[in-house]
Design a protein around this motif. Sequence first.
Motif, PDB file in Angstrom:
ATOM      1  N   GLY A  43     -28.796 128.043 122.241  1.00 20.27           N
ATOM      2  CA  GLY A  43     -29.840 129.063 122.353  1.00 20.27           C
ATOM      3  C   GLY A  43     -29.446 130.447 121.899  1.00 20.27           C
ATOM      4  O   GLY A  43     -30.328 131.288 121.666  1.00 20.27           O
ATOM      5  N   ARG A  44     -28.146 130.723 121.734  1.00 18.89           N
ATOM      6  CA  ARG A  44     -27.736 132.086 121.389  1.00 18.89           C
ATOM      7  C   ARG A  44     -28.200 132.460 119.988  1.00 18.89           C
ATOM      8  O   ARG A  44     -28.745 133.535 119.762  1.00 18.89           O
ATOM      9  CB  ARG A  44     -26.218 132.253 121.505  1.00 18.89           C
ATOM     10  N   GLY A  45     -27.980 131.569 119.028  1.00 18.68           N
ATOM     11  CA  GLY A  45     -28.401 131.874 117.669  1.00 18.68           C
ATOM     12  C   GLY A  45     -29.904 131.957 117.519  1.00 18.68           C
ATOM     13  O   GLY A  45     -30.419 132.792 116.767  1.00 18.68           O
ATOM     14  N   ARG A  46     -30.624 131.107 118.251  1.00 19.59           N
ATOM     15  CA  ARG A  46     -32.091 131.083 118.111  1.00 19.59           C
ATOM     16  C   ARG A  46     -32.731 132.379 118.578  1.00 19.59           C
ATOM     17  O   ARG A  46     -33.862 132.683 118.178  1.00 19.59           O
ATOM     18  CB  ARG A  46     -32.654 129.884 118.870  1.00 19.59           C
ATOM     19  N   ARG A  47     -32.033 133.137 119.404  1.00 15.25           N
ATOM     20  CA  ARG A  47     -32.580 134.452 119.790  1.00 15.25           C
ATOM     21  C   ARG A  47     -32.776 135.343 118.574  1.00 15.25           C
ATOM     22  O   ARG A  47     -33.611 136.247 118.579  1.00 15.25           O
ATOM     23  CB  ARG A  47     -31.625 135.155 120.758  1.00 15.25           C
ATOM     24  N   PHE A  48     -31.974 135.084 117.550  1.00 17.54           N
ATOM     25  CA  PHE A  48     -32.024 135.913 116.346  1.00 17.54           C
ATOM     26  C   PHE A  48     -32.538 135.110 115.144  1.00 17.54           C
ATOM     27  O   PHE A  48     -32.323 135.487 114.000  1.00 17.54           O
ATOM     28  CB  PHE A  48     -30.629 136.466 116.047  1.00 17.54           C
ATOM     29  N   GLY A  49     -33.210 133.981 115.433  1.00 21.44           N
ATOM     30  CA  GLY A  49     -33.764 133.164 114.366  1.00 21.44           C
ATOM     31  C   GLY A  49     -32.723 132.394 113.593  1.00 21.44           C
ATOM     32  O   GLY A  49     -32.950 132.049 112.422  1.00 21.44           O
ATOM     33  N   LEU A  50     -31.574 132.100 114.212  1.00 24.18           N
ATOM     34  CA  LEU A  50     -30.481 131.406 113.527  1.00 24.18           C
ATOM     35  C   LEU A  50     -30.316 129.999 114.078  1.00 24.18           C
ATOM     36  O   LEU A  50     -30.240 129.794 115.289  1.00 24.18           O
ATOM     37  CB  LEU A  50     -29.167 132.168 113.722  1.00 24.18           C
ATOM     38  N   ALA A  51     -30.267 129.031 113.172  1.00 23.56           N
ATOM     39  CA  ALA A  51     -29.898 127.652 113.504  1.00 23.56           C
ATOM     40  C   ALA A  51     -28.961 127.207 112.397  1.00 23.56           C
ATOM     41  O   ALA A  51     -29.385 126.649 111.386  1.00 23.56           O
ATOM     42  CB  ALA A  51     -31.123 126.756 113.593  1.00 23.56           C
ATOM     43  N   THR A  52     -27.680 127.482 112.574  1.00 20.85           N
ATOM     44  CA  THR A  52     -26.711 127.250 111.516  1.00 20.85           C
ATOM     45  C   THR A  52     -26.095 125.854 111.638  1.00 20.85           C
ATOM     46  O   THR A  52     -26.216 125.178 112.657  1.00 20.85           O
ATOM     47  CB  THR A  52     -25.593 128.299 111.580  1.00 20.85           C
ATOM     48  N   ASP A  53     -25.404 125.433 110.569  1.00 18.38           N
ATOM     49  CA  ASP A  53     -24.708 124.145 110.613  1.00 18.38           C
ATOM     50  C   ASP A  53     -23.700 124.121 111.750  1.00 18.38           C
ATOM     51  O   ASP A  53     -23.519 123.100 112.410  1.00 18.38           O
ATOM     52  CB  ASP A  53     -24.002 123.891 109.274  1.00 18.38           C
ATOM     53  N   ALA A  54     -23.032 125.253 111.983  1.00 18.64           N
ATOM     54  CA  ALA A  54     -22.048 125.323 113.065  1.00 18.64           C
ATOM     55  C   ALA A  54     -22.725 125.237 114.427  1.00 18.64           C
ATOM     56  O   ALA A  54     -22.317 124.452 115.294  1.00 18.64           O
ATOM     57  CB  ALA A  54     -21.239 126.610 112.950  1.00 18.64           C
ATOM     58  N   SER A  55     -23.750 126.041 114.649  1.00 17.60           N
ATOM     59  CA  SER A  55     -24.373 126.075 115.984  1.00 17.60           C
ATOM     60  C   SER A  55     -25.012 124.744 116.343  1.00 17.60           C
ATOM     61  O   SER A  55     -24.973 124.318 117.505  1.00 17.60           O
ATOM     62  CB  SER A  55     -25.403 127.205 116.059  1.00 17.60           C
ATOM     63  N   GLN A  56     -25.597 124.056 115.369  1.00 13.20           N
ATOM     64  CA  GLN A  56     -26.217 122.763 115.659  1.00 13.20           C
ATOM     65  C   GLN A  56     -25.191 121.740 116.137  1.00 13.20           C
ATOM     66  O   GLN A  56     -25.500 120.864 116.945  1.00 13.20           O
ATOM     67  CB  GLN A  56     -26.936 122.250 114.418  1.00 13.20           C
ATOM     68  N   ARG A  57     -23.978 121.839 115.645  1.00 10.81           N
ATOM     69  CA  ARG A  57     -22.923 120.912 116.076  1.00 10.81           C
ATOM     70  C   ARG A  57     -22.312 121.340 117.408  1.00 10.81           C
ATOM     71  O   ARG A  57     -22.115 120.512 118.294  1.00 10.81           O
ATOM     72  CB  ARG A  57     -21.864 120.797 114.974  1.00 10.81           C
ATOM     73  N   PHE A  58     -22.017 122.617 117.554  1.00 11.85           N
ATOM     74  CA  PHE A  58     -21.400 123.064 118.804  1.00 11.85           C
ATOM     75  C   PHE A  58     -22.326 122.858 119.997  1.00 11.85           C
ATOM     76  O   PHE A  58     -21.871 122.489 121.083  1.00 11.85           O
ATOM     77  CB  PHE A  58     -20.994 124.536 118.706  1.00 11.85           C
ATOM     78  N   GLU A  59     -23.626 123.119 119.827  1.00  9.67           N
ATOM     79  CA  GLU A  59     -24.507 122.998 120.981  1.00  9.67           C
ATOM     80  C   GLU A  59     -24.756 121.539 121.359  1.00  9.67           C
ATOM     81  O   GLU A  59     -25.153 121.246 122.484  1.00  9.67           O
ATOM     82  CB  GLU A  59     -25.815 123.745 120.753  1.00  9.67           C
ATOM     83  N   ARG A  60     -24.515 120.618 120.446  1.00 15.07           N
ATOM     84  CA  ARG A  60     -24.592 119.194 120.767  1.00 15.07           C
ATOM     85  C   ARG A  60     -23.267 118.660 121.286  1.00 15.07           C
ATOM     86  O   ARG A  60     -23.239 117.625 121.950  1.00 15.07           O
ATOM     87  CB  ARG A  60     -25.027 118.402 119.528  1.00 15.07           C
ATOM     88  N   GLY A  61     -22.189 119.360 120.967  1.00 12.89           N
ATOM     89  CA  GLY A  61     -20.877 118.959 121.434  1.00 12.89           C
ATOM     90  C   GLY A  61     -20.035 118.366 120.328  1.00 12.89           C
ATOM     91  O   GLY A  61     -20.366 117.320 119.778  1.00 12.89           O
ATOM     92  N   VAL A  62     -18.947 119.038 119.978  1.00 16.60           N
ATOM     93  CA  VAL A  62     -18.008 118.504 118.989  1.00 16.60           C
ATOM     94  C   VAL A  62     -16.850 117.824 119.714  1.00 16.60           C
ATOM     95  O   VAL A  62     -16.691 117.957 120.931  1.00 16.60           O
ATOM     96  CB  VAL A  62     -17.477 119.609 118.046  1.00 16.60           C
ATOM     97  N   ASP A  63     -16.056 117.084 118.972  1.00 19.39           N
ATOM     98  CA  ASP A  63     -14.898 116.402 119.523  1.00 19.39           C
ATOM     99  C   ASP A  63     -13.917 117.448 120.066  1.00 19.39           C
ATOM    100  O   ASP A  63     -13.373 118.241 119.300  1.00 19.39           O
ATOM    101  CB  ASP A  63     -14.245 115.576 118.411  1.00 19.39           C
ATOM    102  N   PRO A  64     -13.668 117.484 121.371  1.00 19.31           N
ATOM    103  CA  PRO A  64     -12.769 118.510 121.919  1.00 19.31           C
ATOM    104  C   PRO A  64     -11.300 118.269 121.598  1.00 19.31           C
ATOM    105  O   PRO A  64     -10.457 119.106 121.916  1.00 19.31           O
ATOM    106  CB  PRO A  64     -13.018 118.412 123.435  1.00 19.31           C
ATOM    107  N   GLU A  65     -11.012 117.126 120.951  1.00 16.31           N
ATOM    108  CA  GLU A  65      -9.631 116.819 120.583  1.00 16.31           C
ATOM    109  C   GLU A  65      -9.434 116.791 119.070  1.00 16.31           C
ATOM    110  O   GLU A  65      -8.371 116.375 118.594  1.00 16.31           O
ATOM    111  CB  GLU A  65      -9.221 115.471 121.190  1.00 16.31           C
TER     112      GLU A  65
END
Length: 346
Positions: free
Chosen positions: A231-253
Motif C-alpha cells: 500500500g505504500r507505493g499506491r499512495r503515490f500512484g506507484l505499482a512497481t515490479d519491486a513493490s508487487q513482489r515484496f508485498e506478496r512476499g519474496v524468498d527470505p533466503e
Amino acid sequence: MRLPVSWLAEWVDIPWAPHDLARRLTASGFEVEGVEGNGRDAVLELKTYANRGDSMSVLGVAREVAALTGGRVKMPEITRVAATGPAVAAPVLEAPAAAPRFLLRRLTGLDNRRATPTWMVERLERCGLRSISPIVDVTNYVLLELGQPMHAYDARRVKGALRARLAKPGEKLTLLDERSIELADDVLVIADDDGAVGMAGVMGGQGTAIEADATEVLLEVAYFSPDAVAGRGRRFGLATDASQRFERGVDPEGQHRAMERATALLLELCGGEAGPVAESLEARHLPQRKPVRLRRARLALLSGAQIPDQRVVASLTGLGLAGTAEDEGGRVTPPPGGFTWDYGPA
C-alpha cells in the motif's frame, strides 16, 4: 507477468505445447490469461494473485511445471564471486521488523557505457521491460529470473552508511520518475547521512540514480516485510515490479543467491571488480517455515483420487519441498518462497 516459454524451458523440461502448458498451469493455480505466439517463441501472460508471489519469476513458474511433470528444476550455476575490490560499510537496520535482512556490495571499475547484449535486451523486452543500461538491465533481469528485487546506487552520490529506517514525518524524497513526494512516518526508506535516498521496496531516488557514466555502484539486495511495503507505493500512484513482489512476499533466503547472480552478470557485462558482501541480519524477524502434516486420507478427500505416494513425492520435490515419511503420510517443509501459502488444518 509476461514469460517467454523459451526462457522457462532453460529451467525445466516442458513436454507440452504452449497452449497446453497454459491450460495445465491455470488448472494448478497459476492462471495464464493469454498466450502470445507459438512454439518456443510463445510468451505466457500470467495473472498474479496476492498469495502467489512465487508466480512472478522464472524460478517460481519452473517449480510449478516441475511439480506437474514430476521433473526437476534446472537451476543455473550460481557461484560465489571472489571479493577483490573495496568493502562497503554494513547497512544499519533501524526498523528490523520491516527490513530484517539487508545486503550491500560495492562494485568498482564498471563501464556502464557498454551495450547490453542482444539476448538480454530481447528477454527484457519480451517480458515488457525496456533496456536502459547494463547495470539497470542486470537488476531487472535477476528480478525476473529469481523473483528478487534489487537496487543499484551510484556510490559517488551516497553519503555515509546506508540504513533502513522509517521516514521522518514530512520527509521529502525525489523519486526516479522525478516526482517529489512527502512521506509519512510509516513508510520504510533507505537513507544515507543526508536523508532518504529511496522508498524501500518501491522505487529509488533520483539523487543516487545510475547514469551512463557510473563506474562505482552499491548493489542492494534485501528482504522487506510484505506489511512494510503493501500500500505504500499506491499512495503515490506507484505499482512497481519491486513493490508487487515484496508485498506478496519474496524468498527470505534468496538474497545471497540474487547478489551473486547479479554480481557475476555485471562483471561479465561491465568489467570491474566486486568487494565483499556486507550483510545486516535480524533473523528473528524473518518468516519461519514450519513443517506441515500431509495425510493421505485428507489428500484423497480434497483431490477426489487416490494419488500414489511416488507421484506425491515427485510433485513436492518439484516444488522444492523437503519431507519425511510417516505412517499416515508425512511432514513437509515449505520452500522458502512459499511462506505465504495457507495449508489449512493439519
